[in-house]
Design a protein around this motif. Structure first.
Motif, PDB file in Angstrom:
ATOM      1  N   PHE A 133       0.882  -1.208   0.101  1.00  0.00           N
ATOM      2  CA  PHE A 133       0.013   0.004  -0.210  1.00  0.00           C
ATOM      3  C   PHE A 133       1.011   1.360   0.097  1.00  0.00           C
ATOM      4  N   TYR A 134       1.933   1.355   0.809  1.00  0.00           N
ATOM      5  CA  TYR A 134       2.773   2.514   1.001  1.00  0.00           C
ATOM      6  C   TYR A 134       3.386   2.914  -0.420  1.00  0.00           C
ATOM      7  N   VAL A 135       3.827   1.820  -0.827  1.00  0.00           N
ATOM      8  CA  VAL A 135       4.740   2.184  -2.196  1.00  0.00           C
ATOM      9  C   VAL A 135       3.877   2.605  -3.369  1.00  0.00           C
ATOM     10  N   LYS A 136       2.576   2.126  -3.219  1.00  0.00           N
ATOM     11  CA  LYS A 136       1.602   2.526  -4.301  1.00  0.00           C
ATOM     12  C   LYS A 136       1.401   4.028  -3.996  1.00  0.00           C
ATOM     13  N   THR A 137       1.124   4.484  -2.831  1.00  0.00           N
ATOM     14  CA  THR A 137       0.353   5.939  -2.482  1.00  0.00           C
ATOM     15  C   THR A 137       1.578   7.060  -1.969  1.00  0.00           C
ATOM     16  N   CYS A 138       2.657   6.347  -1.747  1.00  0.00           N
ATOM     17  CA  CYS A 138       3.606   7.560  -1.251  1.00  0.00           C
ATOM     18  C   CYS A 138       3.926   8.350  -2.147  1.00  0.00           C
ATOM     19  N   ASN A 139       4.498   9.390  -1.438  1.00  0.00           N
ATOM     20  CA  ASN A 139       5.466  10.595  -2.274  1.00  0.00           C
ATOM     21  C   ASN A 139       6.658  10.104  -2.704  1.00  0.00           C
ATOM     22  N   LYS A 140       7.390  10.496  -3.753  1.00  0.00           N
ATOM     23  CA  LYS A 140       8.607  10.296  -4.092  1.00  0.00           C
ATOM     24  C   LYS A 140       9.564  10.555  -2.967  1.00  0.00           C
ATOM     25  N   ASN A 141       9.440  11.664  -2.223  1.00  0.00           N
ATOM     26  CA  ASN A 141      10.179  12.107  -1.044  1.00  0.00           C
ATOM     27  C   ASN A 141       9.723  11.623   0.092  1.00  0.00           C
ATOM     28  N   PRO A 142      10.435  10.649   0.812  1.00  0.00           N
ATOM     29  CA  PRO A 142      10.014  10.227   2.131  1.00  0.00           C
ATOM     30  C   PRO A 142       9.937  11.060   3.139  1.00  0.00           C
ATOM     31  N   LYS A 143      10.286  12.263   3.127  1.00  0.00           N
ATOM     32  CA  LYS A 143      10.194  13.292   4.106  1.00  0.00           C
ATOM     33  C   LYS A 143       8.812  13.751   4.079  1.00  0.00           C
ATOM     34  N   LYS A 144       7.966  13.342   2.954  1.00  0.00           N
ATOM     35  CA  LYS A 144       6.710  14.156   2.863  1.00  0.00           C
ATOM     36  C   LYS A 144       5.809  12.789   3.589  1.00  0.00           C
ATOM     37  N   THR A 145       6.255  11.817   4.127  1.00  0.00           N
ATOM     38  CA  THR A 145       5.423  10.930   4.660  1.00  0.00           C
ATOM     39  C   THR A 145       5.461  11.229   6.154  1.00  0.00           C
ATOM     40  N   LYS A 146       4.239  11.367   6.919  1.00  0.00           N
ATOM     41  CA  LYS A 146       4.163  11.436   8.458  1.00  0.00           C
ATOM     42  C   LYS A 146       4.637   9.943   9.091  1.00  0.00           C
ATOM     43  N   TRP A 147       5.760   9.754   9.462  1.00  0.00           N
ATOM     44  CA  TRP A 147       6.191   8.453   9.912  1.00  0.00           C
ATOM     45  C   TRP A 147       5.666   8.029  11.484  1.00  0.00           C
ATOM     46  N   TRP A 148       5.209   7.063  11.601  1.00  0.00           N
ATOM     47  CA  TRP A 148       4.799   6.651  12.992  1.00  0.00           C
ATOM     48  C   TRP A 148       5.464   5.915  13.829  1.00  0.00           C
TER      49      TRP A 148
END
Lengths: 154, 268
Positions: A133-148
């Motif tokens: 799911f993540y790989v399908k929906t994430c931004n190219k830039n990992p810093k744009k993910t709110k990590w938990w």
């Protein structure tokens, strides 16, 4: 080094130090970094005696003009992305010092050491449970993910 | 070091619209608005200037009245999570500029601090950058003979992000070093299972992390100074509450106004 911005000056200094005293198994591509100081490629070897022994990985570091106040954007790239519970198959890494816990006193070297230690302590090679799911929906830039961040053990 | 799994926010969304990006974009927008409108360290204002922020709030208005009977003016700082360190650094150095002897003691103390940090295990190589800038600021203002001109220069440097943020980082590192040096004592002030070192890596060293009592204790202890924090919140009575840090120091060098989540500088 007149004419360089503070972030460039700092990166030059870090590049010199990483060339002279690299952590074991870590090699920075100096030519590439000198062409563009804001984007580095680092080769990393799997530590012997760990699940990644004998493997070669490539890390990409991208820096903004606000470095070291902004954390670098760090991803695995290339053909061999380590299979690890905190590394997505697109190369994104879930590691708190790359976002929330970044401090300007950290460096490329300390990030490399943390990633080596993250890999070395792994007990079972597997992808994160939400990889597809993540790989399908994430931004190219990992810093744009709110990590938990919640799991300290792996 | 902590490592982890992915945020639940995106796994819960039904469509591939990326919630994370929307949240982060919103946060950036708010931060941009704050930095566009509020200087890192503002001018001196009268205490009564606080009234306009609370025009209909009788509890706060009563407390502002009490505050203005004790303090003459306020200097606001930007609410970016660094406000304690920025306010503390500014106010302490400003105060030292009135006393050349105290200033030179402080100068010597800071000059020696880099080696102590390196001895505690901080990487020389990154500490150096922040130390050099901190010393450069101290030198520049020390070279100005007239105290009021020196204060103007301090004000300018603290409003230049390139200097101001470097000063904040070095104060954060000094504080972290102090907490780790006295870790047995400070471990009693940390909730949960975090070690003092973990706490420092997560809550003291990173920029924009807000400061608590423990940060103030560490900062005062490493720089041999005292702070009085004046608390103003919506709690019960009509007067503000004052705390000295450390407790036994009755004549602080720095006075700070604390409203939930934010520190500004106060002047007698």
């Amino acid at each position: 080094m007149a004419g360089l911005s503070p972030s460039e000056r700092r990166l030059q200094k870090e590049l010199m130090s990483l060339m002279k005293e690299p952590p074991p198994g870590v090699v920075v591509d100096v030519d590439l970094a000198e062409q563009n100081i804001l984007q580095w490629i680092i080769q990393m070897e799997g530590v012997s005696g760990t699940l990644y022994e004998g493997e070669q990985f490539q890390l990409q570091f991208k820096f903004s003009r606000k470095y070291p106040f902004d954390s670098p954007e760090v991803t695995f790239i290339g053909a061999n992305i380590p299979v690890h519970p905190h590394v997505y198959s697109n190369g994104h890494i879930c590691l708190s010092i790359l976002t929330d816990d970044w401090s300007p006193a950290l460096s490329v070297q300390s990030v490399c050491l943390s990633i080596v230690s993250m890999l070395s302590s792994c007990k079972e090679k597997k992808r994160p449970p939400d990889n597809a799911f993540y790989v399908k929906t994430c931004n190219k830039n990992p810093k744009k993910t709110k990590w938990w961040y919640h799991d300290d053990s792996v | 070091m902590k490592m982890a799994d992915k945020s639940e926010s995106s796994t819960n969304s039904d469509t591939p619209t990326n919630q994370d990006e929307l949240i982060l974009a919103q946060q950036r927008k708010i931060q941009q608005e704050i930095s566009d409108t509020i200087p890192l360290v503002g001018p001196l204002d009268q205490i009564s200037s606080l009234e306009s922020e609370y025009s209909t709030d009788t509890i706060y208005l009563a407390k502002i009245k009490d505050l203005s009977s004790k303090y003459k003016s306020i200097r606001r700082t930007r609410p970016d999570g660094n406000c304690f360190f920025r306010a503390f650094g500014y106010a302490y150095i400003e105060k030292l500029l009135d006393d050349k002897e105290q200033f030179s003691l402080f100068y010597d103390l800071v000059e020696k601090s880099k080696n102590s940090l390196v001895a505690l295990g901080f990487p020389q190589f990154t500490v150096e950058d922040f130390y050099d800038t901190f010393m450069e600021v101290l030198k520049r203002i020390n070279d100005i003979d007239d105290a009021s001109d020196a204060k103007k220069e301090l004000h300018n440097l603290f409003n230049e992000q390139g200097y101001s943020d470097y000063m904040v980082v070095y104060l954060r590192l000094l504080t972290s070093g102090q907490l780790q040096k006295e870790q047995i004592f400070y471990s009693f002030f940390i909730d949960g299972e975090r070690t003092v070192a973990d706490f420092c890596h997560q809550e003291v060293e990173p920029m924009y992390k807000e400061s608590d009592h423990i940060h103030i204790m560490g900062a005062c202890s490493v720089l041999l100074t005292g702070v009085r924090v004046v608390y103003m919140d919506r709690g019960g009575n009509t007067s503000v509450t004052e705390h000295n840090i450390p407790q036994d120091r009755l004549t602080p060098d720095v006075y700070l106004l604390y409203r939930p989540g934010h520190y500004d500088i106060l002047y007698l």
